[in-house]
Design an enzyme around this catalytic site. Structure first.
Site, short mmCIF file in Angstrom:
data_model
loop_
_atom_site.label_atom_id
_atom_site.label_comp_id
_atom_site.label_asym_id
_atom_site.label_seq_id
_atom_site.Cartn_x
_atom_site.Cartn_y
_atom_site.Cartn_z
N LYS A 22 -7.64 -10.86 -3.11
CA LYS A 22 -8.15 -9.75 -2.28
C LYS A 22 -7.87 -8.40 -2.96
O LYS A 22 -8.76 -7.58 -3.11
CB LYS A 22 -7.47 -9.79 -0.91
N ASN A 23 -6.63 -8.19 -3.37
CA ASN A 23 -6.28 -6.86 -3.86
C ASN A 23 -6.91 -6.53 -5.22
O ASN A 23 -7.00 -5.36 -5.58
CB ASN A 23 -4.75 -6.69 -3.91
N ARG A 91 -7.72 0.25 3.23
CA ARG A 91 -6.96 1.06 2.27
C ARG A 91 -7.76 1.27 0.98
O ARG A 91 -7.76 2.33 0.37
CB ARG A 91 -5.65 0.31 1.96
N CYS A 115 -3.69 -1.73 6.75
CA CYS A 115 -2.71 -2.23 7.72
C CYS A 115 -1.71 -1.16 8.10
O CYS A 115 -1.28 -0.38 7.24
CB CYS A 115 -1.94 -3.41 7.12
N ARG A 120 2.25 5.10 4.21
CA ARG A 120 1.28 4.89 3.14
C ARG A 120 0.57 6.18 2.68
O ARG A 120 -0.67 6.29 2.76
CB ARG A 120 0.24 3.83 3.55
N PRO A 121 1.32 7.16 2.21
CA PRO A 121 0.68 8.40 1.75
C PRO A 121 -0.15 8.16 0.49
O PRO A 121 -0.04 7.10 -0.14
CB PRO A 121 1.87 9.31 1.43
N ILE A 122 -0.96 9.17 0.12
CA ILE A 122 -1.73 9.06 -1.13
C ILE A 122 -1.40 10.24 -2.06
O ILE A 122 -2.19 10.62 -2.90
CB ILE A 122 -3.26 8.97 -0.88
N ASP A 123 -0.21 10.80 -1.86
CA ASP A 123 0.17 11.98 -2.67
C ASP A 123 0.18 11.67 -4.17
O ASP A 123 -0.20 12.51 -4.99
CB ASP A 123 1.55 12.51 -2.22
N ASP A 303 4.11 -8.37 0.27
CA ASP A 303 3.05 -9.06 1.01
C ASP A 303 3.44 -10.48 1.43
O ASP A 303 2.75 -11.10 2.24
CB ASP A 303 1.76 -9.11 0.18
N ILE A 325 9.59 -1.61 0.38
CA ILE A 325 8.33 -0.93 0.06
C ILE A 325 7.77 -0.19 1.28
O ILE A 325 7.33 0.95 1.17
CB ILE A 325 7.27 -1.92 -0.48
N ARG A 395 -9.57 -10.22 7.40
CA ARG A 395 -9.76 -9.17 6.38
C ARG A 395 -9.33 -9.66 5.01
O ARG A 395 -9.83 -9.17 3.99
CB ARG A 395 -8.89 -7.95 6.73
C1 UD1 Z 1 -1.14 -2.39 -2.51
C2 UD1 Z 1 -1.69 -3.59 -1.82
C3 UD1 Z 1 -0.77 -4.07 -0.72
C4 UD1 Z 1 0.63 -4.25 -1.23
C5 UD1 Z 1 1.10 -3.03 -2.00
C6 UD1 Z 1 2.45 -3.21 -2.65
C7 UD1 Z 1 -4.08 -3.22 -2.04
C8 UD1 Z 1 -5.36 -2.91 -1.38
N1 UD1 Z 1 -3.00 -3.25 -1.26
O1 UD1 Z 1 -1.11 -1.35 -1.53
O2 UD1 Z 1 -1.27 -5.29 -0.22
O3 UD1 Z 1 1.50 -4.45 -0.12
O4 UD1 Z 1 0.15 -2.68 -3.02
O5 UD1 Z 1 2.43 -4.31 -3.47
O6 UD1 Z 1 -4.01 -3.48 -3.23
N2 UD1 Z 1 3.34 5.48 -2.07
C9 UD1 Z 1 3.59 6.84 -2.00
N3 UD1 Z 1 2.60 7.70 -2.39
C10 UD1 Z 1 1.40 7.26 -2.85
C11 UD1 Z 1 1.16 5.87 -2.92
C12 UD1 Z 1 2.15 5.00 -2.52
O7 UD1 Z 1 4.67 7.27 -1.60
O8 UD1 Z 1 0.56 8.09 -3.18
C13 UD1 Z 1 4.40 4.53 -1.64
C14 UD1 Z 1 3.94 3.73 -0.40
O9 UD1 Z 1 4.18 4.43 0.79
C15 UD1 Z 1 4.78 2.50 -0.53
C16 UD1 Z 1 4.87 2.29 -2.03
O10 UD1 Z 1 4.55 3.55 -2.62
O11 UD1 Z 1 6.07 2.73 -0.04
C17 UD1 Z 1 3.96 1.22 -2.58
O12 UD1 Z 1 2.66 1.51 -2.28
P1 UD1 Z 1 1.44 1.09 -3.21
O13 UD1 Z 1 1.93 0.23 -4.34
O14 UD1 Z 1 0.66 2.28 -3.52
O15 UD1 Z 1 0.63 0.16 -2.24
P2 UD1 Z 1 -0.92 0.15 -1.97
O16 UD1 Z 1 -1.66 0.38 -3.25
O17 UD1 Z 1 -1.25 0.97 -0.78
#
Ligand code: UD1
Length: 416
Positions: A22-23, A91, A115, A120-123, A303, A325, A395
């Site tokens: 999926k990912n 996401r 989820c 889950r920020p995108i900073d 996961d 995480i 999903r």
């Molecule tokens: C992806 C996977 C999800 C998995 C996760 C960790 C997809 C669609 N989803 O999610 O299934 O659980 O990897 O293996 O591929 N973070 C920040 N700022 C950011 C981005 C992330 O602080 O801009 C933090 C998140 O809050 C979290 C950590 O980094 O604590 C890991 O997040 P990330 O690896 O980015 O997960 P996703 O890509 O959202």
């Protein structure tokens, strides 16, 4: 309302074939718009892919789907703002930000969905875009990311984020000059995206390491990629096999991709035999308690944290799970407790005392992997379990009902 009904305590025997990850798939599909025609094979049939297809079609991209194959042609792509509803569906909608920015130097969309397992920020994504030369504005909840030109940069991620690594890759492959991503995520899904981009003519080195180097190219051509096997789907069924399997074969896998899980299962004393591209699992009478900490790849994956919690209710003694995480990934716990489990939540750690005989009941899925965890618990429980809000499970797990039924699980999808 659709629910899953499971009558537990049936032994699972036979073979479960694992589908595409999926990912990976949800990143490869948005990545495809960087060139004209891309063929993706081994795509799982899950609702997240349907949501991405709707976004592609809204952007004018032609999508041909046949079973597990997708051909995506972006000749008529129109760079329109992605709507709030589309952004919120999943996401992975956020990958359109990197791909559109990379291709058109402009992207507009809202905060992505996914989820609810934490903030889950995108900073890190946005800061990566800014370091490549983009300006990010937030207007009425909509992100407007714009660049006159994108220029390679040396980007050091505070956390090895999967999403940020992929999004920065998508934005940088067509940038001028060289980009370096330090502390990049090493998850196999990132490698799958790198393979597609390189097949399309990108110049990325460092796959599977935490330093990626991207030499910008002027344009990308068409490409083809097969989605790698889903290590989380595989892990979920392996755990099912440890709970209630009898020579259960999990086929079409890359065992190295779930070594974080198999290491823990071996420590517990599980009977799991690992071959080149399949594993065989048997239930054993006693399992040892363990302490698990979730970590970025190759550590124990977040996961699989909820799915393995269901198994830990069956181990002898007290186990702990520390979730590093996400801050809110224990929403399965109250339902496991309702089914008889002895679990205490202490901040980011849970303590599980076992073994406990689980009993069926009515439970609710709050997120994708919580749903998987409840299905596993129900398969091992006495009596019947009804699982609500199963849209979360659909999903991300392809054909889960048929796959489990084919190996002897008493499970059905019912409209109530
Ligand atoms: C992806 C996977 C999800 C998995 C996760 C960790 C997809 C669609 N989803 O999610 O299934 O659980 O990897 O293996 O591929 N973070 C920040 N700022 C950011 C981005 C992330 O602080 O801009 C933090 C998140 O809050 C979290 C950590 O980094 O604590 C890991 O997040 P990330 O690896 O980015 O997960 P996703 O890509 O959202």
């Amino acid at each position: 309302m659709e629910v899953i009904k499971i009558t537990g305590c049936k032994r699972l025997k036979g073979t479960i074939e694992i589908g595409g990850a999926k990912n990976s798939a949800v990143s490869l599909v948005p990545a495809a718009i960087l060139s004209d025609t891309v063929k993706i094979t081994n795509v799982p049939n899950i609702s997240d892919i349907n949501a991405l297809t709707q976004i592609l079609e809204y952007l004018g991209v032609s999508v041909q789907k046949d079973k597990n194959e997708m051909i995506i042609n972006s000749d008529n792509l129109e760079n329109k703002p992605i709507t709030l509803e589309q952004s919120k569906k999943l996401r992975a909608s956020c990958y359109f930000m990197g791909a559109l920015l990379g291709k058109y130097k402009h992207a507009e969309m809202y905060f992505p969905g996914g989820c609810s397992i934490g903030e889950r920020p995108i900073d890190l994504h946005l800061s990566g875009f800014e370091q490549l030369g983009a300006k990010v504005k937030l207007v009425d909840g909509k992100y407007i990311v714009d660049a006159e030109k994108l220029v390679g940069a040396d980007i050091n991620l505070r956390f090895a984020s999967v999403g940020a690594t992929i999004n920065i890759l998508l934005a940088s492959v067509l940038a001028e000059g060289k980009t370096i991503i330090r502390n990049a995520a090493r998850e196999p899904e990132v490698g799958n995206v790198i393979d597609l981009l390189n097949n399309m003519g990108a110049k990325i080195t460092g796959k599977d390491t935490s330093v990626l180097q991207i030499e910008g190219v002027k344009e990308l051509k068409g490409g083809e990629i097969a989605v790698i096997p889903d290590r989380i789907e595989a892990g979920t069924y392996i755990i099912a096999g440890v709970m209630t399997g009898e020579n259960l074969k999990i086929a079409n896998v890359i065992p190295e991709h779930f070594s974080g899980l198999t290491k823990v299962l071996k420590e517990m004393g599980a009977d799991i035999k690992i071959y080149n591209d399949y594993v065989i699992v048997n239930k054993v009478p006693h399992l040892k308690a363990v302490d698990i900490v979730t970590e970025p790849y190759p550590g124990f994956p977040t996961d699989l944290q909820q799915p393995i919690t269901s198994l830990l209710t069956q181990a002898d003694g007290e186990s702990t799970v520390t979730e590093n995480i996400y801050e809110n990934r224990f929403q399965n716990v109250p339902y496991l407790v309702q089914m008889g489990a002895d679990i205490k939540v202490q901040g980011r750690m849970i303590k599980i005392k076992g073994p406990i005989k689980l009993t069926g009941g009515e439970v609710v899925t709050t997120d994708l992997r919580a749903g998987a965890a409840l299905i596993l618990a129900a398969l091992a429980a006495d009596g019947e379990t009804t699982i609500k809000e199963i849209k979360h499970v659909l999903r991300g797990y392809e054909n889960i009902i048929n796959k489990l039924r084919a190996v002897g699980g008493e499970i059905s999808l019912e409209d109530v």
